[in-house]
Motif scaffolding. Sequence first.
Motif, short mmCIF file in Angstrom:
data_model
loop_
_atom_site.label_atom_id
_atom_site.label_comp_id
_atom_site.label_asym_id
_atom_site.label_seq_id
_atom_site.Cartn_x
_atom_site.Cartn_y
_atom_site.Cartn_z
N GLN A 159 11.21 -42.13 7.19
CA GLN A 159 9.89 -41.50 7.11
C GLN A 159 9.94 -40.07 6.56
O GLN A 159 8.94 -39.35 6.63
N LEU A 160 11.06 -39.67 6.02
CA LEU A 160 11.26 -38.28 5.62
C LEU A 160 10.14 -37.74 4.73
O LEU A 160 9.74 -36.59 4.86
N LYS A 161 9.62 -38.56 3.83
CA LYS A 161 8.60 -38.11 2.88
C LYS A 161 7.21 -38.68 3.18
O LYS A 161 6.34 -38.68 2.32
N PHE A 162 7.00 -39.14 4.41
CA PHE A 162 5.73 -39.79 4.73
C PHE A 162 4.58 -38.80 4.97
O PHE A 162 3.42 -39.18 4.92
N LYS A 163 4.90 -37.56 5.31
CA LYS A 163 3.88 -36.54 5.54
C LYS A 163 2.81 -37.02 6.52
O LYS A 163 3.12 -37.39 7.64
N GLN A 164 1.53 -37.06 6.08
CA GLN A 164 0.43 -37.45 6.99
C GLN A 164 0.53 -38.91 7.43
O GLN A 164 -0.11 -39.30 8.41
N GLU A 165 1.29 -39.72 6.71
CA GLU A 165 1.42 -41.14 7.06
C GLU A 165 2.54 -41.39 8.07
O GLU A 165 2.82 -42.54 8.41
N LEU A 194 12.75 -33.60 11.28
CA LEU A 194 11.80 -32.75 12.03
C LEU A 194 11.36 -31.55 11.18
O LEU A 194 10.18 -31.19 11.15
N ARG A 195 12.30 -30.95 10.48
CA ARG A 195 11.97 -29.81 9.62
C ARG A 195 10.99 -30.22 8.53
O ARG A 195 10.04 -29.51 8.22
N GLU A 196 11.20 -31.41 7.97
CA GLU A 196 10.32 -31.89 6.91
C GLU A 196 8.94 -32.22 7.45
O GLU A 196 7.92 -31.89 6.84
N TYR A 197 8.88 -32.85 8.62
CA TYR A 197 7.59 -33.20 9.21
C TYR A 197 6.83 -31.96 9.66
O TYR A 197 5.60 -31.94 9.69
N ALA A 198 7.56 -30.90 10.00
CA ALA A 198 6.93 -29.64 10.42
C ALA A 198 6.08 -29.03 9.29
O ALA A 198 5.16 -28.26 9.56
#
Length: 227
Positions: A159-165, A194-198
């Motif tokens: 899910q690293l690049k899922f952003k709002q999804e 976690l850093r990416e989702y932040a």
Amino acid sequence: MNTLKKIWDHRGIIEKFEANRNVEQAEPMKAYMKDHFSFLGIRSPLRKELLKEQFREYALPEPEQLFSEVWKLYKLPEREYQYAAIALLEKMKKHLTSDDLPDLLQLIESKSWWDSVDSIAPKAIGHVVKLDRTHGEKVMREWSLSDNMWTNRSAILHQLKFKQETNTDLLFEMINQHSSSNEFFIQKAIGWVLREYAKTNPDIVKLFVEENPLKPLSKREALKHFK
């Protein structure tokens, strides 16, 4: 005027790569990867240009032949051929479906290291999971419980690049399954995702890090962009 492309032949890549073999560069590249793989000595910019030439010169294989062609490259000894196989997979990503998850798992668990896993998991596997969230997330939960550390890392990173999804519940569930792991690559994956989702949802990430026991490396990586 459009020129007719040749029928796909992976040997075109082999010819291009062999013509650019560089023994002097191969040794430091091998050392950088902790001597896990041998190298032709082709650095990334040249390798990408050679692959562009291949894709200009040859038509892509038929979708049903994709994994057969991927494996012809992936099984070759030098690491650049695994990169070429992953590039072909990325080029034909739109043809992937959830039926391909077993084949993708084979790639993850073959010649495993961070460079291959981190290319396949967020792109190819993430793409497939998005197409069928119900089935895909069921498989990711299975991967998260695997005895193979690289399969665990792939599940965490899909899910690293899922952003709002992003399915936050699933993300946090997997992280909690592995939060006590002493494995460097798992701790790093937790911090990275976690850093990416932040970037999308900083408050939820900050709260999660505060309320859940994480290894220092994971926590440090997760909060890297917080002041």
